[in-house]
Design an enzyme around this catalytic site. Structure first.
Site, PDB file in Angstrom:
ATOM      1  N   HIS A 160       0.809  -1.219   0.000  1.00 35.39           N
ATOM      2  CA  HIS A 160       0.000   0.000   0.000  1.00 35.39           C
ATOM      3  C   HIS A 160       0.845   1.273   0.000  1.00 35.39           C
ATOM      4  CE1 HIS A 160      -4.080  -1.774   0.757  1.00 35.39           C
ATOM      5  NE2 HIS A 160      -3.307  -2.808   1.049  1.00 35.39           N
ATOM      6  N   ASP A 368       3.689   9.320  -1.575  1.00 37.50           N
ATOM      7  CA  ASP A 368       2.524   8.613  -1.057  1.00 37.50           C
ATOM      8  C   ASP A 368       2.208   7.453  -1.989  1.00 37.50           C
ATOM      9  OD1 ASP A 368       0.506   8.131   0.771  1.00 37.50           O
ATOM     10  OD2 ASP A 368      -0.300  10.165   0.676  1.00 37.50           O
TER      11      ASP A 368
END
Length: 466
Positions: A160, A368
């Site tokens: 993730h 991110d």
């Protein structure tokens, strides 16, 4: 396909999920399919007699159609596995911050020990036809530990967070062991094409993996398939959440209190990867270079508490409090402040109303994996009068959300210019950009992510063969 068994560091009741991130995405996937969710219980227990680590207790409970199976950890294991290796080594390095990594040699051994513990607790719960979907950096070696115990089930892994380039990965002591563990999986999923490219370069340059075509690589007598699966949100669920009482109350309150202001919005965990100091500096530059925004534009910056016992996070909190105070002191008036800094978590049921009330969202991380706040902001907007998304080019979401205003968060002046452009964007352009963004997040929502990943996993040949 058999029962879905999801594994992640933390487990949450899928009927009552907090805002954003892995828990929401995974909980929504499991609610749709049923199955089992396995991970750490969140409980820290006393070590066994003599101070040696204890064998964590297994807890099993039912949450709707999902079985929750969790394991306790003792303090030593938790601190070294979670704080030490996962968040003291992997998190900073994977976010390109080698300077913040703590390469204490003892962390790796306990990181592996906890993964072995999870494997011992999980293996007896498995059925022969289960499909095991393991999540995130805490559990990279879990499949290899299960394989060592004789588990032959189909196993997939999804990262993730970002995967950095090979040279940054190679800064991790024993990085070869860590990346070799990925070859115990049948399918490895990443958030973006860039992450996939970094994996491809690493395994070929460092592990001499042979590319087999169709995203497949062979090394260590196994073949793994790797592919990008950008995670999404449940657009309809988030839009429906906007009709709940708390969301409508938040919207009306914000519009009433800030009726003469144009609101900028930032919603983040307090983390050095999120680019929060750079964002505040861009707002300060906005006020300096475009004085028409004084007494007019206000940034609502929510920075939810995160890992506050870690020095880097405590330092970041002090920096943000100092910056917001300095900006307000320089530009604020009795009836207006340019920055409203809130160091608390905001309830998920209030987020759609908050997003809808704001003219511009600032999603400007330095790095991110994806960033679901960007997608939630788009989903919450009024199509007739939508807000504008200012998005870092270093967020995984930037590969999909090309109609956002993409910025380099390290370039303070350029970010301030993008905020100015967003605040003054004509209605027709805002509508056009929003329509295209909404179409894309609908096409690749959380249900698409689950279906596509599990479809590919189901089609992937076992890793031992060719």
């Amino acid at each position: 396909m058999g029962r879905l068994v999801a594994v992640s560091n933390r487990v949450a009741d899928p009927r009552n999920l907090a805002a954003g991130g892995l828990a929401v995405a995974l909980g929504e996937a499991l609610k749709a399919t049923g199955g089992m969710w396995f991970g750490w219980s969140g409980k820290i227990v006393e070590a066994a007699q003599g101070g040696t680590p204890g064998e964590g207790e297994l807890h099993i409970q039912q949450a709707g159609n999902v079985t929750l199976a969790t394991v306790d950890l003792c303090r030593e294991d938790h601190d070294a596995y979670y704080q030490g290796y996962s968040n003291g080594v992997l998190w900073p390095v994977f976010h390109y911050r080698i300077d913040l990594a703590d390469f204490d040699s003892g962390y790796l051994n306990i990181y592996r020990r906890v993964n072995q513990l999870f494997a011992r607790k999980l293996a007896p719960l498995l059925r022969p036809d289960d499909v095991i979907w393991i999540h995130d950096y805490h559990l990279i070696p879990l499949a290899s530990e299960l394989r060592a115990m004789g588990c032959g089930q189909r196993m997939g892994f999804f990262l993730h967070i970002p995967l950095p380039p090979p040279l940054i990965l190679a800064a991790i002591p024993q990085h070869e062991w860590l990346m070799r563990a990925l070859f115990a999986y049948d399918l490895v999923g990443f958030q973006s094409q860039l992450d996939l490219e970094h994996f491809s370069r690493y395994v070929q340059s460092e592990a001499q993996a042979e590319p087999m075509g169709e995203y497949r690589f062979r090394a260590f007598h196994r073949t793994v398939r790797a592919q990008a699966f950008p995670i999404g949100i449940d657009v309809d669920e988030f839009a429906a959440l906007g009709q709940c009482e708390e969301s409508r109350e938040t919207y009306e309150m914000m519009r009433g209190q800030y009726s003469s202001r144009r609101l900028l919005l930032g919603i983040d965990r307090l983390d050095y990867s999120k680019g929060l100091p750079q964002r505040l500096k861009a707002v300060r530059t906005l006020m300096a270079q475009y004085p028409e925004n004084r007494r007019s534009a206000t940034l609502i910056q929510i920075a939810a508490p995160s890992r506050e016992t870690v020095d880097a996070y405590a330092d970041l909190r002090r920096e943000l409090e100092g910056l917001s105070g300095a900006i307000n002191g320089e530009y604020g008036e009795l009836d207006w402040m340019p920055v409203r800094y809130i160091h608390r978590t905001t309830a998920r049921r209030r987020l759609p109303g908050l997003c809808r009330a704001c003219r511009v969202a600032l999603v400007t991380p330095l790095r991110d994996g994806m960033n679901l706040v960007a997608k939630e902001f788009v989903a919450a907007q009024d199509p007739d009068d939508p807000g504008v998304l200012v998005l870092s080019r270093f967020a995984g979401a930037a590969e999909q959300l090309r109609e956002a205003l993409l910025v380099n968060p390290y370039d303070i002046n350029a970010t301030a210019q993008a905020i100015q452009q967003a605040l003054h964007m004509p209605l027709a352009e805002r509508q056009s950009r929003h329509q295209k963004l909404l179409e894309r997040i609908r096409a690749q929502d959380v249900h698409w992510w689950r279906r596509e990943y599990l479809r590919i996993l189901g089609e992937t040949d076992g890793g031992v063969g060719g």
